[in-house]
Write an enzyme that holds these catalytic residues in place. Structure first.
Site, PDB file in Angstrom:
ATOM      1  N   HIS A  11       0.818  -1.232   0.000  1.00  0.00           N
ATOM      2  CA  HIS A  11       0.000   0.000   0.000  1.00  0.00           C
ATOM      3  C   HIS A  11       0.845   1.273   0.000  1.00  0.00           C
ATOM      4  CE1 HIS A  11      -3.226  -2.740   0.368  1.00  0.00           C
ATOM      5  NE2 HIS A  11      -2.870  -3.147   1.563  1.00  0.00           N
ATOM      6  N   CYS A  44      -7.720  -6.383   4.945  1.00  0.00           N
ATOM      7  CA  CYS A  44      -9.028  -6.251   5.624  1.00  0.00           C
ATOM      8  C   CYS A  44     -10.046  -7.206   5.022  1.00  0.00           C
ATOM      9  CB  CYS A  44      -9.540  -4.823   5.520  1.00  0.00           C
ATOM     10  SG  CYS A  44      -9.533  -4.233   3.835  1.00  0.00           S
TER      11      CYS A  44
HETATM   12  C1  LIG Z   1      -5.741  -9.049   8.288  1.00  0.00           C
HETATM   13  C2  LIG Z   1      -5.432  -7.572   8.195  1.00  0.00           C
HETATM   14  C3  LIG Z   1      -6.480  -6.651   8.154  1.00  0.00           C
HETATM   15  C4  LIG Z   1      -6.208  -5.288   8.059  1.00  0.00           C
HETATM   16  N1  LIG Z   1      -7.264  -4.403   7.996  1.00  0.00           N
HETATM   17  C5  LIG Z   1      -6.994  -3.067   7.885  1.00  0.00           C
HETATM   18  C6  LIG Z   1      -8.082  -2.132   7.777  1.00  0.00           C
HETATM   19  O1  LIG Z   1      -9.262  -2.521   7.776  1.00  0.00           O
HETATM   20  N2  LIG Z   1      -7.777  -0.822   7.690  1.00  0.00           N
HETATM   21  C7  LIG Z   1      -6.480  -0.367   7.705  1.00  0.00           C
HETATM   22  O2  LIG Z   1      -6.272   0.842   7.626  1.00  0.00           O
HETATM   23  N3  LIG Z   1      -5.414  -1.240   7.809  1.00  0.00           N
HETATM   24  C8  LIG Z   1      -5.665  -2.569   7.901  1.00  0.00           C
HETATM   25  N4  LIG Z   1      -4.620  -3.456   7.995  1.00  0.00           N
HETATM   26  C9  LIG Z   1      -3.236  -2.922   8.088  1.00  0.00           C
HETATM   27  C10 LIG Z   1      -2.679  -2.655   6.687  1.00  0.00           C
HETATM   28  O3  LIG Z   1      -2.764  -3.822   5.922  1.00  0.00           O
HETATM   29  C11 LIG Z   1      -1.224  -2.212   6.804  1.00  0.00           C
HETATM   30  O4  LIG Z   1      -1.183  -1.033   7.563  1.00  0.00           O
HETATM   31  C12 LIG Z   1      -0.632  -1.972   5.399  1.00  0.00           C
HETATM   32  O5  LIG Z   1      -0.498  -3.197   4.742  1.00  0.00           O
HETATM   33  C13 LIG Z   1       0.719  -1.264   5.471  1.00  0.00           C
HETATM   34  O6  LIG Z   1       1.189  -1.123   4.151  1.00  0.00           O
HETATM   35  P1  LIG Z   1       2.768  -1.037   3.854  1.00  0.00           P
HETATM   36  O7  LIG Z   1       2.906  -0.950   2.389  1.00  0.00           O
HETATM   37  O8  LIG Z   1       3.363   0.023   4.720  1.00  0.00           O
HETATM   38  O9  LIG Z   1       3.373  -2.403   4.410  1.00  0.00           O
HETATM   39  P2  LIG Z   1       3.116  -3.907   3.966  1.00  0.00           P
HETATM   40  O10 LIG Z   1       1.722  -4.084   3.548  1.00  0.00           O
HETATM   41  O11 LIG Z   1       3.652  -4.757   5.077  1.00  0.00           O
HETATM   42  O12 LIG Z   1       4.026  -4.101   2.662  1.00  0.00           O
HETATM   43  C14 LIG Z   1       5.436  -4.084   2.721  1.00  0.00           C
HETATM   44  C15 LIG Z   1       5.959  -4.654   1.412  1.00  0.00           C
HETATM   45  O13 LIG Z   1       7.380  -4.615   1.448  1.00  0.00           O
HETATM   46  C16 LIG Z   1       7.888  -5.828   0.947  1.00  0.00           C
HETATM   47  N5  LIG Z   1       9.202  -6.030   1.557  1.00  0.00           N
HETATM   48  C17 LIG Z   1       9.496  -5.991   2.877  1.00  0.00           C
HETATM   49  N6  LIG Z   1      10.825  -6.188   3.063  1.00  0.00           N
HETATM   50  C18 LIG Z   1      11.374  -6.357   1.818  1.00  0.00           C
HETATM   51  C19 LIG Z   1      12.698  -6.605   1.339  1.00  0.00           C
HETATM   52  N7  LIG Z   1      13.749  -6.714   2.186  1.00  0.00           N
HETATM   53  N8  LIG Z   1      12.883  -6.727   0.003  1.00  0.00           N
HETATM   54  C20 LIG Z   1      11.841  -6.625  -0.857  1.00  0.00           C
HETATM   55  N9  LIG Z   1      10.567  -6.384  -0.462  1.00  0.00           N
HETATM   56  C21 LIG Z   1      10.340  -6.255   0.863  1.00  0.00           C
HETATM   57  C22 LIG Z   1       6.851  -6.889   1.322  1.00  0.00           C
HETATM   58  O14 LIG Z   1       6.902  -8.000   0.440  1.00  0.00           O
HETATM   59  C23 LIG Z   1       5.551  -6.101   1.184  1.00  0.00           C
HETATM   60  O15 LIG Z   1       4.982  -6.251  -0.092  1.00  0.00           O
HETATM   61  C24 LIG Z   1      -4.864  -4.832   8.052  1.00  0.00           C
HETATM   62  C25 LIG Z   1      -3.804  -5.764   8.072  1.00  0.00           C
HETATM   63  C26 LIG Z   1      -4.089  -7.123   8.140  1.00  0.00           C
HETATM   64  C27 LIG Z   1      -2.961  -8.110   8.149  1.00  0.00           C
END
Ligand SMILES: Cc1cc2nc3c(=O)[nH]c(=O)nc-3n(C[C@H](O)[C@H](O)[C@H](O)COP(=O)(O)OP(=O)(O)OC[C@H]3O[C@@H](n4cnc5c(N)ncnc54)[C@H](O)[C@@H]3O)c2cc1C
Ligand SMILES: NC(=O)c1ccc[n+]([C@@H]2O[C@H](COP(=O)([O-])OP(=O)(O)OC[C@H]3O[C@@H](n4cnc5c(N)ncnc54)[C@H](O)[C@@H]3O)[C@@H](O)[C@H]2O)c1
Length: 456
Positions: A11, A44
């Site tokens: 995201h 979610c």
């Molecule tokens: C079951 C569930 C329900 C949720 N429901 C909600 C909701 O209703 N509302 C809400 O606001 N939030 C919700 N969340 C939280 C939300 O999903 C997270 O806040 C969001 O995914 C954060 O996005 P991000 O991109 O920061 O991190 P992440 O989604 O963790 O993505 C990080 C990315 O980095 C990649 N990565 C990490 N390290 C490396 C590396 N060394 N090399 C290459 N790639 C790497 C991973 O593969 C991943 O694709 C929910 C989460 C879960 C698990």
């Protein structure tokens, strides 16, 4: 032409890449790395999917490698960034068994978070798993699309009848409902005495407990899970007070930030997240951090905080994109607004709970009010709404708000999100222009009444 490398394309990363390419694509080459095989999965949707409240997973993705490439990015999926040389401005990656180096002018860390693995014997992860696989079969962690499909495939087996969910936070309560909707016997365990303790005061947690119990979910709160036991597959969950025979255990005790790539170089927050300023800058020049791997500026606490939400991930991605391309915009900060719907109970909150307000040094006072949403003469459905507004005794500035009802009260919490952001006092709120229409509310609506009845 500058080169911007983005590590992580979920995201936060996707929002950042799209913003760069849409506004600064002519002057910037964007190279994206992600170790996963899919991106933009809406976690979610997992509970809705397991509980058969949605048809399947199709709608749970909104982007992919091809879309980012069509926008102008170079995207490497199934590619692990193993380390970063901040001095040389190079990232070292492993792709298809081959190691290579990619230079950058600016670097955006969007590495997100991983499920916390609690000190529970038997719940350890298989060494080196990137998909959070536990050593004991049918002990499940829930984060990725792959985790969801594994649980859904396993639930085809009716012998998986008794499910224990460890953690009664957002994921835990939503999954407890999902498994119960699927006809499973569900036990919800938490170390805290109330569900959702991080977001709601006890009286709201109690409403959630009653709703869950009314639907047959067994609550085992205030317990410390010591172990999960079984021969090959899990058979029992043991707490400090009791034990439960189970066929599956789901562990949902929070997320920890993935910040190994900055270890020893980048400044970190108390919980290990990358500490960033309001331009998403880390302590290292030309390096930004966004989403679950980074802090947010918490307007209620008036300090950096860690609030892992997709909403914060997206907005921080947008802010970092502009700053990395030379437009100095600041994050507005966040209030940690969030919501949950379990069966017919809607609960929304923003800002600090009473306990958290004290932790951050405030002297919190609360005003509460419960009333039906609409006038009693309306013949339509009409349900009570309970609101609690927390404000500081001295400044009378609003610090937090919690609302619970069978009505959809989701939009109202955004008023309080803005109020906290703009440091509105409870006395100013009391005279806020809130319209009246019998279809929607009462002339003396619950917000105005709560504010007018606030202690002087
Ligand atoms: C079951 C569930 C329900 C949720 N429901 C909600 C909701 O209703 N509302 C809400 O606001 N939030 C919700 N969340 C939280 C939300 O999903 C997270 O806040 C969001 O995914 C954060 O996005 P991000 O991109 O920061 O991190 P992440 O989604 O963790 O993505 C990080 C990315 O980095 C990649 N990565 C990490 N390290 C490396 C590396 N060394 N090399 C290459 N790639 C790497 C991973 O593969 C991943 O694709 C929910 C989460 C879960 C698990
Ligand atoms: N509706 C939403 O906004 C939504 C939905 C799902 C997830 N999310 C976000 O995803 C993230 C992860 O959600 P989550 O539910 O895993 O985390 P959470 O922080 O919401 O809840 C974790 C729960 O686990 C409990 N816990 C911690 N250690 C424990 C232990 N050893 N034994 C038993 N219980 C223990 C805590 O008391 C807490 O209730 C959070 O940031 C959450 O905000 C948001």
């Amino acid at each position: 032409m500058s080169k911007i490398v983005v590590i992580g394309a979920n995201h936060a990363g996707t929002a950042c890449v799209n913003t760069i390419l849409a506004n600064y694509g002519a002057d910037n080459e964007v190279v994206v790395f992600d170790q996963n095989s899919n991106i933009s999965f809406l976690g979610c949707g997992i509970a809705l999917w397991i509980g058969q409240q949605i048809a399947g997973s199709e709608g749970l993705f909104y982007s992919d490698k091809e879309q980012l490439e069509a926008a102008g990015a170079t995207v490497h999926m199934r590619t692990v960034v193993e380390s970063i040389d901040y001095g040389a401005k190079e990232v070292h990656v492993l792709q298809d068994g081959v190691r290579r180096t990619e230079s950058y002018d600016r670097l955006i860390l969007a590495t997100g978070s991983s499920p916390i693995v609690p000190p529970i014997a038997g719940a350890e992860l298989v060494e080196g798993t990137r998909e959070f696989k536990a050593s004991l079969d049918n002990v499940q962690y829930i984060k990725l699309y792959q985790n969801a499909t594994e649980v859904i495939d396993k639930l085809q087996d009716d012998s998986i009848r008794r499910v224990a969910v460890v953690g009664a936070g957002y994921i835990g309560v939503e999954l407890a409902e999902a498994f119960q909707r699927l006809g499973r016997e569900v036990t919800l365990v938490d170390i805290a005495r109330e569900p959702l303790e991080g977001y709601y005061d006890p009286e709201f947690g109690d409403m959630m407990s009653r709703t869950l119990a009314d639907h047959g979910i067994r609550l085992a709160l205030g317990r410390n899970v010591m172990a999960v036991e079984g021969r090959g597959r899990v058979e029992r969950l043991v707490t400090d007070l009791d034990s439960f025979d189970v066929d599956m255990v789901v562990v949902a005790v929070g997320f920890r930030p993935n910040t190994e790539l900055g270890a020893g170089v980048l400044e970190l927050f108390d919980n290990g997240a990358f500490l960033v300023d309001r331009n998403q800058r880390t302590s290292q020049p030309d390096v930004y951090a966004i989403g679950d791997c980074a802090t947010v500026h918490d307007n209620a606490a008036g300090a950096p905080n860690y609030i892992a939400l997709a909403t914060n991930a997206v907005r921080s991605g947008v802010v970092a994109a502009h700053n990395a391309c030379g437009t100095g915009i600041e994050s507005a900060g966040v209030q940690g607004s969030n919501g949950v719907r379990v069966y017919d109970l809607n609960m929304v909150s923003t800002g600090l709970t009473t306990a958290k307000a004290r932790e951050f040094g405030y002297d919190p006072v609360a005003t509460e009010f419960t009333d039906n949403q609409r006038p009693e003469f309306m013949l339509t459905d009409n349900h009570p709404v309970t609101i609690k507004i927390i404000f500081d005794r001295t400044s009378r500035v609003i610090l937090g708000c919690q609302i619970a009802s069978k009505e959809d009260v989701s939009m109202m919490i955004h008023t309080f999100s803005l109020a906290i952001q703009e440091k509105v006092t409870i006395d100013k709120l009391a005279l806020l222009d809130i319209f009246f229409l019998p279809h929607f509310n009462k002339p003396y609506n619950y917000v105005t009444m709560a504010a007018l009845s606030a202690p002087a």
